[in-house]
Each structure stands twice: as C-alpha cells, then as structure tokens.
Design an enzyme around this catalytic site. Structure first.
Site, PDB file in Angstrom:
ATOM      1  N   LYS A  77       1.061  -1.278  -0.218  1.00 36.39           N
ATOM      2  CA  LYS A  77       0.069   0.073  -0.009  1.00 36.39           C
ATOM      3  C   LYS A  77       0.588   1.097   0.055  1.00 36.39           C
ATOM      4  CE  LYS A  77      -2.318  -1.225   3.446  1.00 36.39           C
ATOM      5  NZ  LYS A  77      -1.929  -2.638   3.911  1.00 36.39           N
ATOM      6  N   THR A  78       2.208   1.217   0.608  1.00 35.15           N
ATOM      7  CA  THR A  78       2.670   2.481   1.248  1.00 35.15           C
ATOM      8  C   THR A  78       3.630   2.259  -0.580  1.00 35.15           C
ATOM      9  OG1 THR A  78       3.045   2.459   3.381  1.00 35.15           O
ATOM     10  CG2 THR A  78       4.398   3.688   2.101  1.00 35.15           C
ATOM     11  N   ASP A 122      -1.779   7.092   6.025  1.00 39.56           N
ATOM     12  CA  ASP A 122      -1.730   5.375   6.614  1.00 39.56           C
ATOM     13  C   ASP A 122      -2.353   5.089   7.692  1.00 39.56           C
ATOM     14  OD1 ASP A 122      -0.925   2.750   6.054  1.00 39.56           O
ATOM     15  OD2 ASP A 122       0.795   3.083   7.196  1.00 39.56           O
ATOM     16  N   THR A 171      -5.721  -1.231   7.359  1.00 42.31           N
ATOM     17  CA  THR A 171      -6.301  -2.832   7.462  1.00 42.31           C
ATOM     18  C   THR A 171      -7.644  -3.083   8.175  1.00 42.31           C
ATOM     19  OG1 THR A 171      -4.926  -2.799   9.547  1.00 42.31           O
ATOM     20  CG2 THR A 171      -3.565  -2.787   7.679  1.00 42.31           C
ATOM     21  N   ARG A 230       6.413  -8.297   2.138  1.00 40.19           N
ATOM     22  CA  ARG A 230       7.567  -7.476   2.886  1.00 40.19           C
ATOM     23  C   ARG A 230       8.183  -8.749   3.946  1.00 40.19           C
ATOM     24  NH1 ARG A 230       4.841  -3.501   6.154  1.00 40.19           N
ATOM     25  NH2 ARG A 230       5.071  -2.289   4.183  1.00 40.19           N
TER      26      ARG A 230
END
Length: 350
Positions: A77-78, A122, A171, A230
């Site tokens: 997302k980032t 975020d 999230t 990640r």
C-alpha cells in the site's frame, strides 16, 4: 505438560514474520520498493485499474481522484502511494491516522500542500473525528475552515487548497465511516500474493541486494512467506546472513532450508508463536473450543497479539476456526502437529 515458550523468543519470531515496518529494516525495504507502476510485481487487477485512473487524469491534465487502498499489512500500500506520487510528478506527504489527533494537525499539513501533491494517510481509519470531518471538506471542495478563537467570538476563516490527491491506506476497511469512504474515487483491494509472484519479488530483490539466489531456494522462501512480499524480503535477508556466515555465500536450497530452520519458520510459514498457539489449543485444551484470552495466558502473550498476529494466518491456513464458543483446532491443525484429533472434539457448527 509442555514448557511454556519464552516471551523473548516469541517476540523475536513475531518480529521476523510481522508484516509491520520495524527499524532498522526500513532503509533496506525502502531500497527494494519499485519506483514505477510497470516495476510493481503482483496485484494485476489493482495495477490495471490504477494505471487507467492515472492515465485518464494525465489526459485531463488534473490530479487523479482520491485513492483508498485496503488490505493486510505488507502487500504494497505504501509502495503504491509512492508510485502514484512519482507517476503524477508530485511531492509525497506522509502521515498516519494516529499522528493526526486534532483538526489543527491536519490543517497544518494541508496548508503546505501544493497543486498535484499526494497526501498519504496510513491507517486512515484511526483518524480522530475532528480531523476526519475536516478531511471531508478538503477532499470534496479543496478547502478547509480554520477556526480562530474560542466561544462566541470564534471565527472560521476559509482556506482554499490547490487540487491534490489523498491516498488512504487501511488494514480494516470496515472501520472507515461511510462519508469518508464515499469520498474516494477509486478503492483498491490488495490480496495476498501467490508463491509464483513472491518468487518474482525475491529474484528482483536478490538482484538489487547483489545476492546469488537459486530458483529452488526462492521457491522455498516464497512458500513460507505467508503470501506477503515484506515477509519474503526479510526471510531472504536472513537466508543471506546464513549463507555468508555459515554457508558458501550462495543462497541455495540448503542455505534457505537451514536458515529458516534456525529462525523456526516451518514449511507452511508458521513461526514459534503460531505453533505455540496451535499446540496449546490441540494438546492442552483438546482442540477447543477455547477463548482467545485463555489461549493468550497459556502462551504468555496479550490477547490483542494473538488476534492481530497469529490468529489471522492460522485461520487463513485452515488450521484453526473461530466459532461463537471460541477457537477450535481443525483436523488440518492436528495433522500439522502430527497429532490425531480426539473423537469427542466438538463439531465446528455446534
């Protein structure tokens, strides 16, 4: 009775497989982020949709609509927010919901926005209500009302804003209030990655980090990465550590298997905390049903940790199930530990 897992060991394993960002990992992860949409691996549907939104905005010579990205942590997302800013050639302003607790905090951020900039928020579902209401007006009318003074003498001064794009990441999309959710012109739902997609991610990362990575080693790491890029990148660096310190400098299958064994990540991606929860549920409580608070006490963790870190993955893998009466181990959960389910286990539908 099995020995109670050491809390420090559980915390170390949790951090290894936690999809949240932790220093000093941030600098390395930033170096691995793709800079353009064409370089982004996976999320084919989202990439196609986002490409259309950006191309249409470029053709109209105006900033793209506001974008909401929903999905579990660690899926990009980032990274996509950074790519949007790069594609529209605007500056990226980063903040988070918990950091914006007052309307004045948001007003200070918005007052420095330039035309075409991208404001990335975020965990946007954690915005304070006053800031959230100010954001409504900023997103829809590109203005904010700054209140000066208090009480009957307070005055609202309108502040016009240049056109810009808000990119929100969450999230927990269900916690977003409908008025805020409706102000986003495009909502992207990010899904977990397949093993094949994670292998592509690993090969790209290995090339950037100058790691010699064999194909079978990439497949082994990808299969244990919980569908999350990640986590895959972090496991790759641990394999690199093992290869350089105890191996021959090459990230081959033997190095990958040995490194993942050292860090106690099993063939399905379960770490020590996951296995502790599953083992306690199967062996100490006969497969359940058992409440999450009881499980948390048994493994020496907080209930919130179990609910946010271990339980989602165990449920997704079909190893435990959530029922109205508590958590229940499935037949697959017993089989993963090499145990036989008790014949008297309560059915999941009871």
């Amino acid at each position: 009775m099995a020995d109670r897992p050491d809390a420090n060991e559980l915390a170390a394993d949790e951090q290894l497989l936690d999809a949240q960002v932790h220093d000093p990992e941030r600098a390395v992860e930033a170096a691995l982020r793709p800079r353009r949409l064409a370089e982004f691996i996976g999320q084919r549907v989202v990439r196609d949709q986002l490409s259309l939104v950006l191309d249409a905005a470029a053709a109209r010579r105006r900033p793209p609509d506001h974008v909401l990205m929903a999905g579990p942590p660690g899926l990009g997302k980032t990274t996509l927010a950074m790519i949007i800013a790069a594609e529209v050639q605007g500056a990226l302003r980063l903040t988070s919901g918990p950091a914006v607790q007052h309307a004045g905090d948001l007003a200070a951020i918005l007052s420095s926005i330039n035309e075409g900039d991208v404001l990335f928020i975020d965990e946007i579902h954690r915005l304070a209500r006053p800031a959230e209401e100010m954001l409504y007006l900023a997103m829809e009318d590109f203005r904010v009302d700054v209140v000066v003074g208090k009480g009957p003498g307070a005055t609202a001064i309108p502040l016009s804003l240049p056109p810009f794009t808000v990119v929100g990441a969450t999230t927990r999309a269900g916690l977003l209030p409908a008025p805020l959710r409706d102000r986003f012109g495009f909502t992207a739902h990010l899904d977990f990655y397949s093993v094949a997609e994670l292998e592509q991610v690993l090969h790209r990362s290995a090339q950037l980090l100058d790691i010699v990575l064999d194909a079978d080693a990439a497949a082994e790491i990808a299969s244990r990465s919980r569908g999350t890029p990640r986590i895959a990148n972090r496991l790759l660096r641990r394999v690199q550590d093992w290869a350089e310190v105890r191996g021959h400098g090459r990230a081959d299958l033997a190095a990958a298997t040995a490194a993942l064994e050292v860090f106690e990540v099993d063939e399905r991606g379960l770490d020590r905390l996951d296995r502790a929860v599953l083992r306690v549920l199967c062996e100490r409580f006969g497969g359940g049903p058992t409440g999450v608070s009881t499980l948390a006490v048994a493994v020496g963790e907080e209930p919130e940790t179990l609910e946010s870190v271990a339980e989602p993955f165990l449920v997704r893998e079909g190893l435990i199930a959530r029922t109205p009466r508590g958590r229940v181990a499935t037949d697959a959960g017993f089989a993963h530990l090499g145990l036989t389910p008790p014949s008297s286990q309560t059915p999941l539908w009871s």
